[in-house]
Design a protein around this motif. Structure first.
Motif, mmCIF file in Angstrom:
data_model
loop_
_atom_site.group_PDB
_atom_site.id
_atom_site.type_symbol
_atom_site.label_atom_id
_atom_site.label_comp_id
_atom_site.label_asym_id
_atom_site.label_seq_id
_atom_site.Cartn_x
_atom_site.Cartn_y
_atom_site.Cartn_z
ATOM 1 N N MET A 1 0.845 -1.202 0.000
ATOM 2 C CA MET A 1 0.000 0.000 0.000
ATOM 3 C C MET A 1 0.880 1.251 0.000
ATOM 4 O O MET A 1 1.805 1.352 0.785
ATOM 5 N N ILE A 2 0.570 2.143 -0.919
ATOM 6 C CA ILE A 2 1.372 3.368 -1.029
ATOM 7 C C ILE A 2 0.538 4.521 -0.452
ATOM 8 O O ILE A 2 -0.394 5.006 -1.091
ATOM 9 N N GLY A 5 -0.079 7.788 -2.305
ATOM 10 C CA GLY A 5 -1.086 7.747 -3.361
ATOM 11 C C GLY A 5 -2.439 8.181 -2.833
ATOM 12 O O GLY A 5 -3.189 8.901 -3.496
ATOM 13 N N LYS A 6 -2.747 7.743 -1.608
ATOM 14 C CA LYS A 6 -4.027 8.146 -1.006
ATOM 15 C C LYS A 6 -4.020 9.644 -0.720
ATOM 16 O O LYS A 6 -5.019 10.336 -0.934
ATOM 17 N N ILE B 126 -1.613 3.468 -5.590
ATOM 18 C CA ILE B 126 -1.942 3.188 -4.181
ATOM 19 C C ILE B 126 -1.618 1.737 -3.847
ATOM 20 O O ILE B 126 -0.951 1.453 -2.854
ATOM 21 N N TYR B 127 -2.080 0.819 -4.676
ATOM 22 C CA TYR B 127 -1.761 -0.594 -4.440
ATOM 23 C C TYR B 127 -0.409 -0.919 -5.083
ATOM 24 O O TYR B 127 -0.123 -0.484 -6.202
ATOM 25 N N ASP B 128 0.367 -1.713 -4.390
ATOM 26 C CA ASP B 128 1.735 -2.010 -4.837
ATOM 27 C C ASP B 128 1.788 -2.655 -6.210
ATOM 28 O O ASP B 128 2.695 -2.402 -6.991
ATOM 29 N N LYS B 149 5.851 -6.453 -6.434
ATOM 30 C CA LYS B 149 6.633 -5.516 -5.606
ATOM 31 C C LYS B 149 7.345 -6.269 -4.484
ATOM 32 O O LYS B 149 8.397 -5.871 -4.014
#
Lengths: 354, 362
Positions: A1-2, A5-6, B126-128, B149
């Motif tokens: 989860m990055i 990005g959110k 957002i998701y890897d 990832k």
């Protein structure tokens, strides 16, 4: 989860939330479901020095009936117009509904009128004919969770407790769940939008907790009106909630935070139902996952008496959260009414540990 | 053959390169103006091309051979900053410090790729393990193995078609034309590199209009066992291991489907270039409703603009394949020459009904 990005998405979904002088529109059902929440909201705003008018003449917005095809939309719009008239008569311009479905209804009506001024004109005439009232549209429409979000840092500054495990020093792990009508219909009207909403996340982060992102985060809680008003459909309602519990349980959440009248009720009560039906529980030590409204959580970090917040009316006991944080409370007062009289004990579930 | 005529070509992608080549062949001096430090545009970032799997670099090399002509002046890292009508031609300013005159201008500003973060529900950025088709090409070009990832070999990969195309919510109602077959091509490439990886393509409908496209689609299924599922993804979410959980309706089965993949590839569409907007403002060029430049006519005057002496070629007027772009570039060169040498062919007129037919909703 990055996470960055959110944060990028959040920047695109910031809304204007009025600073003060609110016309408060209560929910039809919250006072029965979680009776301490709206009272806590009034107390928090009073302590923040804000001006709020809680008008007893305010009625249902017809939301549940509208979404159940019982009330025609013209009627809904005229009732909404009456509420705007009450706000106008009070000399206020900032409308704050407590209910998520009401927030959705007000948003939908205002959007419809923006696109079709002739409908607004017709409703104005209807209201005048029926009640003799006139109205101005609100300058600002914000859900009461938007207001708490706006003042989350002020609340953090005044807080007595943090959402931190006093034994381990680690942040509590929180599942946030917004009501569908908060931003799924009009993403730009909700803080953070619909896919990665910030309104509750912002509170959790400001008060020291950590938000869990789990696969079924966007799934409805099961309160969908068609799912529970039609008795034969209630299995869908339980199934929706169960899907969420199963998805969030591996992340070991300490609590669930919600901003809708229905979500905390169903996420709380259905844990009991699932435990009775299948003998399955989702919290620690055969317990459930405690569910909070944002006013309850705000009240808790501010150090309000948990029993004044109505936390004793939850099906899943909240004490594990209170104990982790180190909230001071009197166990013996849990089942006493406001006058100190003992209200008796509820029957114990056969499986869910209380 | 020197004609003393000069044309400025704005944009050094494949349309600009091939148009410059054909203009130069007619004795016209060409200024090929490119904002980046290389010619070739998006093709530089694409490894292999549908439907033949040829390396994109071979096409770039072919086009480079064309622009080696003496009367093509290549201006790299150059941006048009001002344009002013002067007689029949234009005075142009490049990078605020270079002035030149052109008898005609050919705009070849191409396209941009759709920003996949706008489809928030798919979790790009957002998701890897959510990537775009362009990211996948970069991985292919790097020669590195495709990994999650977390460093694992993917066992399942999903490709989502029409991301940012044919999507009113995303603001793009048009078909980007190249993504369907790109999805088939990339699915095959994945299977060629990783035969034991399962590949799923999620599509609305597959537009295999070009020569050999249908054959490629059949090959993907018959020879590579790639699964095509007709259904638009409703959402993607991330599980604890970085897997991407997909929710989609299989509309042929009539059933909702839930599937976890290790990598999700978003086949992003083509959108009007930011550069087109900037150049368009300098010349007063009209855009169509989809934001690409509006040609004078949909069928016949497809390289002409609303401004005298300014012409179009390539994907700046609509999404195009490489084949279509190269053909269009040569047609544009011919149209520009007709303008410069007063050919009768440009005097023809045709009645317009595009606005009424396509855009008038009343």
């Amino acid at each position: 989860m990055i996470e960055e990005g959110k944060e990028k998405v959040w920047k695109d979904y910031q809304k204007e939330i009025a600073e003060d002088n609110y016309f408060y529109a209560r929910s039809c059902i919250r006072q029965n479901f979680f009776p301490g929440s709206e009272v806590a909201f009034l107390r928090i705003l009073k302590e923040l020095g804000k001006n709020l008018f809680d008008d007893p003449r305010h009625t249902t917005c017809t939301g549940i009936a509208y979404h159940s095809d019982i009330v025609p939309f013209d009627t809904t719009m005229t009732v909404v117009a009456r509420h705007f008239a009450l706000m106008t008569e009070a000399g206020l311009k900032n409308f704050v509904p407590s209910c998520i479905t009401s927030f959705g209804i007000y948003t939908e009506v205002l959007e419809l009128w923006r696109h079709h001024p002739e409908i607004e004109q017709k409703i104005k005439e209807n209201l005048l004919k029926a009640t003799g009232r006139t109205f101005e549209k609100p300058e600002n429409l914000a859900h009461s969770s938007d207001i708490i979000y706006k003042f989350r840092n002020e609340i953090a500054n005044k807080s007595k407790y943090r959402l931190v495990n006093k034994e381990t020093g680690k942040p509590l792990r929180v599942v946030e769940h917004i009501g569908c009508h908060y931003s799924k219909m009009f993403p730009e009207k909700g803080v953070g939008g619909a896919e990665y909403p910030l309104v509750l996340t912002g509170m959790v982060q400001a008060w020291g907790g950590e938000v869990i992102d789990y696969p079924e985060r966007r799934q409805c809680c099961g309160f969908g009106f068609r799912q529970y008003i039609v008795q034969a459909n209630r299995g869908y309602s339980v199934a929706c909630s169960k899907k969420k519990f199963e998805s969030m349980a591996p992340y070991k959440p300490d609590l669930i935070l919600t901003n809708c009248p229905g979500c905390p009720y169903f996420l709380d009560r259905w844990q009991y139902v699932v435990s009775e039906m299948e003998g399955v529980t989702y919290g620690e030590n055969n317990g459930g996952i405690p569910v909070f409204t944002y006013e309850e959580l705000a009240g808790m970090v501010l150090g309000y008496n948990p029993w004044d917040l109505g936390l004793q009316l939850h099906q899943v006991p909240v004490e594990p959260v209170l104990d982790k944080i180190g909230v001071q409370y009197k166990k013996e007062d849990k089942y006493k009414g406001v006058n100190g009289k003992d209200l008796g004990r509820p029957e114990s579930p056969s499986c869910l540990k209380i | 053959m020197d004609t003393n005529k000069t044309v400025a070509v704005i944009g050094g992608g494949i349309a600009g390169m091939e148009a410059a080549t054909f203009l130069s062949a007619r004795g016209i001096t060409v200024y090929l103006i490119e904002k980046e430090d290389k010619l070739g545009g998006h093709l530089l970032d694409w490894e292999r091309l549908f439907p033949t799997m040829r390396n994109g670099s071979e096409v770039v090399k072919f086009l480079m051979d064309g622009v080696k002509a003496d009367n093509i002046k290549i201006m790299l890292s150059s941006k048009l900053t001002a344009a002013e009508k002067s007689g029949k031609g234009y005075n142009l300013r490049i990078n605020e410090n270079v002035d030149l005159f052109a008898d005609a201008v050919l705009v070849t500003t191409g396209y941009d790729l759709f920003d996949a973060t706008k489809k928030e529900e798919y979790g790009y950025g957002i998701y890897d393990n959510v990537i775009t088709s362009a990211d996948l090409e970069k991985i292919f070009m790097s020669g590195k193995a495709l990994q999650t990832k977390q460093g694992n070999v993917p066992k399942k990969i999903g490709l989502v078609h029409c991301v940012g195309s044919r999507d009113e919510k995303a603001g793009n109602v048009y078909c980007s034309k190249v993504c369907c077959v790109t999805g088939v091509k990339q699915a095959i490439e994945i299977k060629q590199k990783m035969p034991y990886t399962e590949v799923f393509n999620f599509y609305m409908d597959l537009r295999m209009y070009g020569m050999h496209f249908e054959a490629l689609y059949k090959k993907a299924q018959a020879d590579f066992g790639i699964q095509f599922i007709r259904g638009r993804l409703s959402e993607a979410s991330e599980d604890q291991n970085g897997g991407i959980i997909l929710k989609v309706e299989d509309t042929l089965m009539g059933k909702p489907l839930k599937l976890t993949v290790d990598i999700l590839v978003l086949l992003i569409g083509l959108i009007p270039a930011k550069g087109s907007k900037e150049v368009g403002e300098l010349f007063g060029l009209k855009n169509g409703v989809n934001g690409f430049y509006k040609t004078t006519d949909q069928h016949t005057l497809t390289n002409s603009s609303n401004v005298d002496g300014v012409f179009f070629a390539g994907a700046c007027t609509s999404p195009k394949t490489i084949t279509n772009t190269i053909t269009d570039a040569r047609a544009a060169a011919s149209t520009v020459a007709a303008y410069l040498f007063n050919y009768r062919s440009l005097e023809r007129k045709i009645e317009q009904n595009e606005d009424f037919w396509l855009y008038n909703t009343k």
